[in-house]
Design a protein around this motif. Structure first.
Motif, PDB file in Angstrom:
ATOM      1  N   PHE A 146       0.985  -1.118  -0.040  1.00 34.75           N
ATOM      2  CA  PHE A 146       0.193   0.160  -0.057  1.00 34.75           C
ATOM      3  C   PHE A 146       0.844   1.364  -0.022  1.00 34.75           C
ATOM      4  O   PHE A 146       0.587   2.432  -0.676  1.00 34.75           O
ATOM      5  CB  PHE A 146      -0.842   0.075   1.156  1.00 34.75           C
ATOM      6  N   ALA A 147       1.841   1.074   0.842  1.00 37.38           N
ATOM      7  CA  ALA A 147       2.786   2.510   1.069  1.00 37.38           C
ATOM      8  C   ALA A 147       3.328   2.536  -0.465  1.00 37.38           C
ATOM      9  O   ALA A 147       3.563   3.877  -0.974  1.00 37.38           O
ATOM     10  CB  ALA A 147       3.606   2.155   1.935  1.00 37.38           C
ATOM     11  N   MET A 148       3.835   1.737  -0.918  1.00 35.51           N
ATOM     12  CA  MET A 148       4.476   1.659  -2.277  1.00 35.51           C
ATOM     13  C   MET A 148       3.602   2.333  -3.255  1.00 35.51           C
ATOM     14  O   MET A 148       3.836   3.280  -4.084  1.00 35.51           O
ATOM     15  CB  MET A 148       5.245   0.313  -2.903  1.00 35.51           C
TER      16      MET A 148
ATOM     17  N   SER B 109       1.673   6.729  -6.744  1.00 34.06           N
ATOM     18  CA  SER B 109       0.525   7.736  -7.074  1.00 34.06           C
ATOM     19  C   SER B 109       1.181   8.971  -6.966  1.00 34.06           C
ATOM     20  O   SER B 109       0.948  10.088  -7.714  1.00 34.06           O
ATOM     21  CB  SER B 109      -0.721   7.496  -6.655  1.00 34.06           C
ATOM     22  N   LEU B 110       1.731   9.086  -5.715  1.00 37.43           N
ATOM     23  CA  LEU B 110       2.134  10.736  -5.627  1.00 37.43           C
ATOM     24  C   LEU B 110       3.307  11.277  -6.478  1.00 37.43           C
ATOM     25  O   LEU B 110       3.152  12.361  -6.967  1.00 37.43           O
ATOM     26  CB  LEU B 110       2.820  10.735  -4.100  1.00 37.43           C
ATOM     27  N   GLY B 111       4.098  10.161  -6.847  1.00 38.85           N
ATOM     28  CA  GLY B 111       5.105  10.624  -7.923  1.00 38.85           C
ATOM     29  C   GLY B 111       4.447  10.996  -9.207  1.00 38.85           C
ATOM     30  O   GLY B 111       4.718  12.136  -9.886  1.00 38.85           O
TER      31      GLY B 111
ATOM     32  N   THR C 217       0.674   4.847   6.605  1.00 40.48           N
ATOM     33  CA  THR C 217       0.438   3.698   6.090  1.00 40.48           C
ATOM     34  C   THR C 217       0.785   2.739   7.217  1.00 40.48           C
ATOM     35  O   THR C 217       0.261   1.539   7.486  1.00 40.48           O
ATOM     36  CB  THR C 217       1.047   3.373   5.018  1.00 40.48           C
ATOM     37  N   VAL C 218       2.120   2.911   7.537  1.00 36.32           N
ATOM     38  CA  VAL C 218       2.480   1.875   8.678  1.00 36.32           C
ATOM     39  C   VAL C 218       1.733   2.080  10.071  1.00 36.32           C
ATOM     40  O   VAL C 218       1.247   0.849  10.502  1.00 36.32           O
ATOM     41  CB  VAL C 218       4.112   2.350   9.045  1.00 36.32           C
ATOM     42  N   ILE C 219       1.265   3.144  10.286  1.00 34.89           N
ATOM     43  CA  ILE C 219       0.590   3.132  11.582  1.00 34.89           C
ATOM     44  C   ILE C 219      -0.939   2.486  11.457  1.00 34.89           C
ATOM     45  O   ILE C 219      -1.108   1.639  12.352  1.00 34.89           O
ATOM     46  CB  ILE C 219       0.284   4.447  11.990  1.00 34.89           C
TER      47      ILE C 219
ATOM     48  N   ILE D 294      11.987   1.306   3.006  1.00 36.63           N
ATOM     49  CA  ILE D 294      11.278   2.206   2.360  1.00 36.63           C
ATOM     50  C   ILE D 294      11.717   3.746   3.354  1.00 36.63           C
ATOM     51  O   ILE D 294      11.830   4.547   2.854  1.00 36.63           O
ATOM     52  CB  ILE D 294       9.877   1.686   2.505  1.00 36.63           C
ATOM     53  N   LEU D 295      11.672   3.247   4.547  1.00 37.16           N
ATOM     54  CA  LEU D 295      11.509   4.485   5.448  1.00 37.16           C
ATOM     55  C   LEU D 295      13.162   5.060   5.316  1.00 37.16           C
ATOM     56  O   LEU D 295      13.015   6.324   5.376  1.00 37.16           O
ATOM     57  CB  LEU D 295      11.270   4.122   6.896  1.00 37.16           C
TER      58      LEU D 295
END
Ligand code: ADQ
Length: 750
Positions: A7-9, A14-16, A187-189, A218-219
């Motif tokens: 999901f985070a990726m 999408s933000l990119g 996302t992590v939270i 990722i982080l």
């Protein structure tokens, strides 16, 4: 791969994509705006020069044609110009006109056939590139009556468009990095909250020892990206979002909360006793104060200045100290008392009858009197005493401001050899021939070179200063570093274009722009469909107020549609009125306004409203917000903050700035209509174009100008200088000049 990571990726991708889309749109809009701007510029330039070109063309006077083309190419964006005949022969041109755009190549695009009549000739333009970067070429036919004379080819420099685009790209990338980081963390939270034994995980995550390895790459990547962007921004000083807090942090981080001592002739708060016996606090009409006061509020420290108000003594303690701003007590104002003779000789005499006209190209002769020079030296020594009383420790940071104190850096360095002294000149620096007429040129240069960093608004002024040193001192110039080494001590010479605070605090208590406009129109008795022009200045001959009124007269002469409808309000704060030249200017400006008003008055209508008084900042900003056009017509000006204040005031994204090309601001505010204030045809045409400009075009220009002002604000200006000062301190420390022990730092001084 877990769901959270996927999901985070997906979110980052999408933000990119979104950022890429936004970049493309912004780039397109900026391009199309710059192209429109270019067309307008060509129209302005050509309509100003058309008459002269026609008359020289008719006489076949090629030398005169060449002169007109050279004048046109003085516009900093026009690199070259040439005149071509109908037979595509080259008639005249500026030096090094690029062959690629010669008459023979360009001509066929303007007319269908060699003998085409005048009405078939059309302007033509194209984008191209030269070894130095992208250019825009435009060709304009020159037609007298129905006869084509030929055409003019103009080559415009487009490299600034690339610079602006790079800036936008960097800001968007920074925003993307921050968003991506926030998205990953969220996302992590959320994943922990919904899918796992979340409390343990969050604890472990916050403690930095989460056992789930899949988040780390990722982080880690995102953090590295953010760190890199932040570092890049700090390194080149162009980081977005300079605020008072960020300036404070910069001071803490790089200069370990050193106390800053600022020296300027003008004080930021003047205590004046009014006719009713009450003491009022006045904010002086001064660009220097406008810029530096917010900086001092952020940095704290001491501002040392001449105490010139009628109630200044009784408002300060016995050492001349008073805490300011009145209700905030952020820093100390230390007043220095001068006798009337000292004030006359140092301030009115040497500084303002000598150095001011010396540094401004406004056709005023400098006057140098030995008696004034004596007072100037004495007062500089007096201020050096005051600085030494205010500093804590042996290595303070001292910021010396402006031409009133050219001797001060050296005096301070003699007494506090470990001090970091920065000097900033708010006025232009003339070329070396002009500077050379000052009988004490050597003393002035040596005095200024006591500073470790010497700042000017533009690189051009830095170059003039370096040339002056080269010509009149035995010193080593390091052109690559932009530095001077005098008796073993180095002075860096740097351009730091000054600006205004952002957001401007005076706007906090003002109503919306529409309401300001309503109030100002009611005060001036203007009907709702009136058009309002505005000028805001200290009444100084360098500000071109007479040329401004003449441009208004020319506008009404040439464009009758504005008669009875356009009113120009001039807020003029009396300045230096003990000097004859300023008194005469007052009289001339008043009678010029009266003459023009007499020509065009109609019932209650007067085209010029001259409000000769000091206005407190909220009143000035109310006018900025009410005006359709603000005209800054300086004949020569270091920067000019009125232009920047006008942009900062217009959160409604309306209003047009017409700006003299002889201001430092014209190099930055390219969204303004840039004019030569001596050229009344061009200036009046620009005023008409501004008054007719559709709201969308006004919005585009204002939006772009405000984005620039928000980022390049005065906190950034101060931050860059302080970071440079910190570097200098580090170097000096390493060289053993600070605490760590030069046995006798005075040895480097004569
Ligand atoms: P100044 O010559 O004082 O500054 P400028 O930059 O135009 O000029 O700033 C004038 C300031 O005075 C503005 O803040 C304006 O609002 C205020 N002001 C003008 N008229 C006023 C009036 N009638 N009543 C009240 N306030 C008024 C010098 C250099 C400039 C340089 C600045 C800052 O000459 O070139 O931009 O320092 O470095």
């Amino acid at each position: 791969m877990s769901r959270a990571v996927r999901f985070a990726m997906a979110m980052i991708v999408s933000l990119g994509l979104l950022t890429w889309g936004a970049l493309t749109i912004v780039q397109r809009t900026t391009r199309s705006w710059f192209e429109k701007d270019l067309r307008l510029r060509v129209d302005l330039v050509m309509s100003g020069a058309r008459q002269a070109l026609l008359s020289h063309w008719e006489k076949d006077d090629r030398r005169a044609l060449e002169r007109v083309l050279a004048d046109i190419a003085r516009d900093e964006r026009i690199m070259a110009a040439a005149a071509c005949g109908t037979d595509l022969s080259f008639l005249a041109g500026t030096d090094e006109f690029p062959e690629a755009f010669g008459c023979v190549r360009v001509g066929p695009h303007l007319r269908p056939a060699a003998d085409s009549p005048a009405d078939l000739w059309v302007p033509w333009s194209v984008k191209a590139s030269l070894p130095g970067g992208p250019v825009h070429v435009s060709a304009v036919p020159i037609v007298g009556g129905s006869q084509p004379f030929g055409f003019v080819v103009l080559v415009h420099d487009l490299s600034f468009v690339a610079r602006r685009e790079a800036l936008t790209r960097r800001s968007l990338l920074a925003a993307f990095a921050v968003l991506a980081m926030a998205a990953s963390i969220l996302t992590v939270i959320f994943s922990r909250l919904s899918w796992r034994d979340w409390s343990d995980e969050i604890r472990r995550f916050l403690q930095g020892d989460s056992e789930r390895p899949e988040f780390r790459p990722i982080l880690g990547d995102v953090r590295r990206l953010v760190d890199r962007v932040m570092l890049e921004h700090e390194a080149d000083g162009s980081g977005a979002g300079w605020t008072p807090d960020r300036l404070k942090q910069t001071l803490n981080r790089y200069l370990h909360r050193e106390k800053v001592v600022l020296v300027a002739n003008r004080e930021p708060y003047i205590h004046e006793r009014g006719p009713d016996g009450r003491i009022d606090v006045v904010h002086p009409a001064s660009g220097l104060v406008t810029a530096l006061e917010p900086v001092m509020r952020a940095c704290s420290g001491v501002w040392v200045a001449h105490g010139g108000g009628s109630a200044d003594r009784e408002s300060a303690d016995r050492h001349g100290r008073v805490r300011v701003p009145p209700d905030e007590n952020s820093y100390v104002l230390r007043r220095v008392w001068l006798s009337p003779e000292e004030e006359r000789g140092y301030y009115y005499g040497f500084a303002n009858e000598g150095l001011w006209p010396l540094c401004h190209l406004a056709h005023a002769r400098p006057t140098f009197r030995t008696e004034d020079w004596r007072h100037y030296q004495e007062v500089n020594r007096k201020f050096a005493d005051a600085v030494c009383e205010e500093v804590e420790g042996e290595d303070p940071i001292v910021l010396v401001q402006d031409y009133h104190f050219t001797l001060l850096p050296r005096l301070i360095r003699k007494r506090l050899p470990r001090a970091t002294v920065l000097m900033f000149l708010h006025i232009p620096w003339p070329n070396s021939e002009r500077f050379g007429v000052c009988p004490w040129r050597q003393e002035l240069l040596e005095g200024m070179l006591g500073a470790g960093i010497l700042g000017f608004h533009t690189q051009y002024h830095c170059n003039n200063f370096l040339d002056s040193v080269d010509r009149y001192l035995e010193a080593r110039l390091d052109r690559a570093e932009n530095a001077v080494v005098l008796r073993g001590r180095q002075t860096l010479v740097r351009a730091y274009p000054i600006s205004v605070e952002w957001p401007v605090r005076w706007l906090r208590d003002l109503p919306p722009a529409q309401e300001c406009r309503r109030q100002v129109f009611a005060e001036l008795g203007l009907p709702p469909n009136a058009l309002l022009g505005l000028g805001v200045d200290r009444l100084d001959y360098t500000k071109g107020v007479e040329e401004r009124f003449l441009a208004v007269e020319r506008l009404l002469d040439r464009f009758p549609e504005f008669r009875g409808r356009f009113t120009f309000v001039q807020l003029a704060a009396p300045s230096r009125t003990l000097i004859d030249r300023y008194r005469q200017l007052n009289e001339r400006v008043e009678s010029l306004a009266a003459r023009i008003n007499a020509r065009f008055e109609d019932g209650p209508y007067r085209p010029i409203v001259l409000l000769r008084a000091h206005h407190e900042p909220p009143a000035v900003f109310r006018y900025y917000r009410a005006a359709d056009v603000c005209y800054v017509s300086s004949l020569h000006d270091g920067m000019n903050l009125v232009a920047k204040e006008f942009g900062a005031a217009r959160d409604d994204e309306r209003g047009v700035l017409v700006l003299s090309e002889f201001t430092g601001a014209a190099r930055e505010l390219t969204e303004a209509l840039i004019v030569n204030p001596y050229d009344l045809e061009q200036a009046s045409e620009a005023l008409a174009a501004a008054l007719r400009m559709p709201p969308e075009a006004q919005r585009d220009r204002m939006r772009s100008m405000r984005a620039f002002l928000a980022e390049f604000n005065v906190y950034r200006w101060a931050g860059r200088m302080l970071v440079d000062a910190a570097r200098l301190r580090r170097q000096e420390r390493l060289a053993g000049r600070l605490h760590d022990g030069d046995p006798d730092p005075r040895a480097v001084l004569s």
